[in-house]
Design a protein around this motif. Structure first.
Motif, mmCIF file in Angstrom:
data_model
loop_
_atom_site.group_PDB
_atom_site.id
_atom_site.type_symbol
_atom_site.label_atom_id
_atom_site.label_comp_id
_atom_site.label_asym_id
_atom_site.label_seq_id
_atom_site.Cartn_x
_atom_site.Cartn_y
_atom_site.Cartn_z
ATOM 1 N N SER A 10 0.586 -1.198 -0.616
ATOM 2 C CA SER A 10 -0.068 0.085 -0.056
ATOM 3 C C SER A 10 0.760 0.995 -0.135
ATOM 4 O O SER A 10 0.674 2.119 -0.720
ATOM 5 C CB SER A 10 -0.601 -0.454 1.159
ATOM 6 O OG SER A 10 -1.744 -0.826 0.803
ATOM 7 N N LEU A 11 2.208 1.137 0.733
ATOM 8 C CA LEU A 11 2.270 2.286 0.542
ATOM 9 C C LEU A 11 3.721 2.519 -0.369
ATOM 10 O O LEU A 11 3.561 3.938 -0.725
ATOM 11 C CB LEU A 11 3.958 2.649 2.454
ATOM 12 C CG LEU A 11 2.681 2.198 3.380
ATOM 13 C CD1 LEU A 11 3.657 2.318 4.390
ATOM 14 C CD2 LEU A 11 2.145 3.339 3.498
ATOM 15 N N ARG A 12 4.029 1.359 -1.056
ATOM 16 C CA ARG A 12 5.076 1.139 -2.297
ATOM 17 C C ARG A 12 3.648 2.294 -3.614
ATOM 18 O O ARG A 12 5.175 2.467 -4.603
ATOM 19 C CB ARG A 12 5.565 0.335 -2.594
ATOM 20 C CG ARG A 12 6.509 -0.136 -1.274
ATOM 21 C CD ARG A 12 7.338 -1.676 -2.133
ATOM 22 N NE ARG A 12 6.536 -2.688 -2.344
ATOM 23 C CZ ARG A 12 6.153 -3.306 -0.784
ATOM 24 N NH1 ARG A 12 7.030 -3.590 -0.404
ATOM 25 N NH2 ARG A 12 5.552 -4.402 -1.203
ATOM 26 N N ALA A 13 2.341 2.039 -3.128
ATOM 27 C CA ALA A 13 2.444 1.900 -4.081
ATOM 28 C C ALA A 13 1.601 3.329 -4.489
ATOM 29 O O ALA A 13 1.624 4.499 -5.823
ATOM 30 C CB ALA A 13 0.045 1.781 -4.487
ATOM 31 N N VAL A 14 2.388 4.448 -3.647
ATOM 32 C CA VAL A 14 2.463 5.964 -3.874
ATOM 33 C C VAL A 14 3.923 6.348 -3.337
ATOM 34 O O VAL A 14 3.871 7.943 -3.413
ATOM 35 C CB VAL A 14 2.078 6.888 -2.485
ATOM 36 C CG1 VAL A 14 -0.195 5.904 -2.797
ATOM 37 C CG2 VAL A 14 1.691 6.328 -1.179
ATOM 38 N N VAL A 15 4.967 5.469 -3.121
ATOM 39 C CA VAL A 15 6.134 6.107 -3.213
ATOM 40 C C VAL A 15 6.911 5.764 -4.923
ATOM 41 O O VAL A 15 7.065 4.938 -5.153
ATOM 42 C CB VAL A 15 6.817 5.719 -2.034
ATOM 43 C CG1 VAL A 15 8.948 5.120 -2.235
ATOM 44 C CG2 VAL A 15 6.491 5.340 -0.910
ATOM 45 N N ASP A 16 7.868 6.883 -4.523
ATOM 46 C CA ASP A 16 8.743 7.075 -6.164
ATOM 47 C C ASP A 16 10.544 6.520 -5.143
ATOM 48 O O ASP A 16 10.806 7.257 -4.653
ATOM 49 C CB ASP A 16 8.737 8.273 -6.598
ATOM 50 C CG ASP A 16 9.987 8.056 -7.767
ATOM 51 O OD1 ASP A 16 10.452 7.778 -7.705
ATOM 52 O OD2 ASP A 16 10.008 9.307 -9.044
ATOM 53 N N LEU A 17 10.007 4.865 -6.106
ATOM 54 C CA LEU A 17 11.699 4.252 -5.387
ATOM 55 C C LEU A 17 12.545 4.753 -6.078
ATOM 56 O O LEU A 17 13.587 4.411 -5.029
ATOM 57 C CB LEU A 17 11.503 2.864 -5.431
ATOM 58 C CG LEU A 17 10.021 2.351 -4.516
ATOM 59 C CD1 LEU A 17 10.229 0.810 -4.715
ATOM 60 C CD2 LEU A 17 10.962 1.950 -3.396
ATOM 61 N N ASP A 18 12.737 5.067 -7.136
ATOM 62 C CA ASP A 18 13.970 5.978 -7.310
ATOM 63 C C ASP A 18 13.911 7.682 -6.905
ATOM 64 O O ASP A 18 15.707 7.474 -6.179
ATOM 65 C CB ASP A 18 14.199 6.352 -8.575
ATOM 66 C CG ASP A 18 13.804 5.140 -9.967
ATOM 67 O OD1 ASP A 18 14.676 4.088 -9.805
ATOM 68 O OD2 ASP A 18 13.148 4.877 -10.018
ATOM 69 N N LYS A 41 18.210 17.430 3.803
ATOM 70 C CA LYS A 41 18.455 17.486 2.715
ATOM 71 C C LYS A 41 19.567 15.469 1.604
ATOM 72 O O LYS A 41 19.839 15.740 1.117
ATOM 73 C CB LYS A 41 19.985 18.875 1.664
ATOM 74 C CG LYS A 41 19.119 19.785 1.870
ATOM 75 C CD LYS A 41 20.241 21.284 1.376
ATOM 76 C CE LYS A 41 19.048 22.261 1.660
ATOM 77 N NZ LYS A 41 18.097 22.835 2.609
ATOM 78 N N GLN A 42 18.652 14.507 2.801
ATOM 79 C CA GLN A 42 19.252 13.204 2.280
ATOM 80 C C GLN A 42 18.888 13.464 0.895
ATOM 81 O O GLN A 42 18.700 12.146 -0.012
ATOM 82 C CB GLN A 42 19.319 12.213 3.270
ATOM 83 C CG GLN A 42 19.856 12.904 4.430
ATOM 84 C CD GLN A 42 20.057 11.895 5.408
ATOM 85 O OE1 GLN A 42 19.889 11.008 5.309
ATOM 86 N NE2 GLN A 42 19.894 12.298 6.799
ATOM 87 N N VAL A 43 17.600 13.746 0.485
ATOM 88 C CA VAL A 43 16.171 12.956 -0.919
ATOM 89 C C VAL A 43 16.185 14.637 -1.035
ATOM 90 O O VAL A 43 15.989 15.786 -0.638
ATOM 91 C CB VAL A 43 15.284 13.055 -0.169
ATOM 92 C CG1 VAL A 43 15.827 10.665 0.000
ATOM 93 C CG2 VAL A 43 14.450 13.087 0.649
ATOM 94 N N THR A 44 16.384 14.582 -2.350
ATOM 95 C CA THR A 44 16.553 16.410 -2.680
ATOM 96 C C THR A 44 15.518 16.053 -3.666
ATOM 97 O O THR A 44 14.527 17.341 -4.893
ATOM 98 C CB THR A 44 17.266 16.540 -3.545
ATOM 99 O OG1 THR A 44 17.453 15.806 -4.702
ATOM 100 C CG2 THR A 44 18.665 16.499 -2.682
ATOM 101 N N LYS A 45 14.260 15.213 -4.192
ATOM 102 C CA LYS A 45 13.569 14.857 -5.051
ATOM 103 C C LYS A 45 12.048 14.703 -4.581
ATOM 104 O O LYS A 45 12.401 13.751 -3.470
ATOM 105 C CB LYS A 45 13.631 14.167 -6.221
ATOM 106 C CG LYS A 45 14.663 14.474 -6.861
ATOM 107 C CD LYS A 45 14.951 13.259 -8.015
ATOM 108 C CE LYS A 45 15.603 13.670 -9.167
ATOM 109 N NZ LYS A 45 16.528 12.991 -10.361
ATOM 110 N N PRO A 46 10.944 14.761 -4.810
ATOM 111 C CA PRO A 46 9.598 14.309 -4.057
ATOM 112 C C PRO A 46 9.755 12.345 -4.288
ATOM 113 O O PRO A 46 9.600 12.491 -5.284
ATOM 114 C CB PRO A 46 8.419 15.081 -4.677
ATOM 115 C CG PRO A 46 9.122 16.325 -5.412
ATOM 116 C CD PRO A 46 10.435 15.902 -6.142
ATOM 117 N N VAL A 47 9.956 12.297 -3.128
ATOM 118 C CA VAL A 47 9.346 11.240 -2.794
ATOM 119 C C VAL A 47 8.237 10.689 -3.028
ATOM 120 O O VAL A 47 7.658 9.662 -3.530
ATOM 121 C CB VAL A 47 9.895 10.464 -1.884
ATOM 122 C CG1 VAL A 47 10.117 8.783 -1.701
ATOM 123 C CG2 VAL A 47 11.375 10.144 -1.604
#
Length: 229
Positions: free
Chosen positions: A87-95, A138-144
């Motif tokens: 369910s959570l992975r359905a709304v997550v950009d893993l890249d 700033k460990q992630v820089t793109k919307p996840v």
């Protein structure tokens, strides 16, 4: 629906957490960020989101032995863990997440029906808060996050549609279903089972409409909880 409450950052030791209450069902959800991924994702640049679920021994009216004493999780526990994770992975950009894992621990403190849907709903809040922390540092820089996700139970009880079943209703319902949807109104899962009597198209449509209304209400509660952090 029963009274629903979401208390964000309930744990000060986790990257993200939430205590979610669906009536007398209370679930503590915590997100942990780790700098490793499963072996099948190593050197891929992709991250992973998964979940673990457990019920405390006295979450129910009689004591349930801890599964660790049995040496392995029950089939029910494994089913619920997989439901929360996908369910959570359905709304997550893993890249965009990068090569790291986020583990959601969902522990049922008190159970009165709907523990899996409460777990999905609370786990999303814990996940979103953890991702805010990663973004702030700033460990992630793109919307996840691609969207939000929440879950609710629906059913047919006494011939009528019912939303957010407690244990008593669930145990006597003719039909019960668990529905997972995104904030945009798309289905991740619709698992419906006839317990005592088969159901028709009209009843299926009724449960769908009820579920969408319930998810919309939960999505707004999730949004407010995350924004308050």
């Amino acid at each position: 629906m029963r009274d629903v409450e979401i208390l964000p950052n309930f744990l000060k030791t986790a990257e993200g957490s939430a205590l979610v209450k669906f009536g007398n069902t209370h679930v503590l959800c915590a997100a942990s960020v780790e700098s490793t991924v499963p072996h099948f994702l190593r050197n891929s640049g992709k991250g992973w989101v998964t979940a673990e679920y457990s019920m405390l021994p006295r979450a129910t009216s009689t004591r349930t032995p801890r599964e660790v004493t049995k040496g392995h999780p029950s089939g029910r526990t494994q089913e619920i863990q997989r439901l929360i994770g996908r369910s959570l992975r359905a709304v997550v950009d893993l890249d965009a997440l990068g090569e790291r894992s986020i583990i959601l621990d969902c522990d049922v403190i008190q159970a009165d029906g709907g523990t899996r849907v409460a777990s999905v709903t609370g786990a999303y809040v814990a996940l979103a808060i953890a991702l805010k922390t990663l973004t702030d540092y700033k460990q992630v820089t793109k919307p996840v996050l691609l969207d939000s996700v929440a879950a609710v139970s629906v059913g047919i009880f006494g011939g009528d549609g019912i939303l957010d079943l407690c244990y008593e209703e669930d145990s006597r319902a003719e039909v019960d279903a668990n529905v997972v949807m995104t904030g945009a109104g798309k289905f991740v899962e619709f698992q419906a089972t006839a317990e005592h009597k088969a159901f028709d198209d009209e009843q299926m449509d009724l449960m769908r409409v009820l579920a969408k209304a319930g998810i919309a209400a939960l999505t707004e509660l999730q949004r407010k909880a995350i924004a308050s952090v």
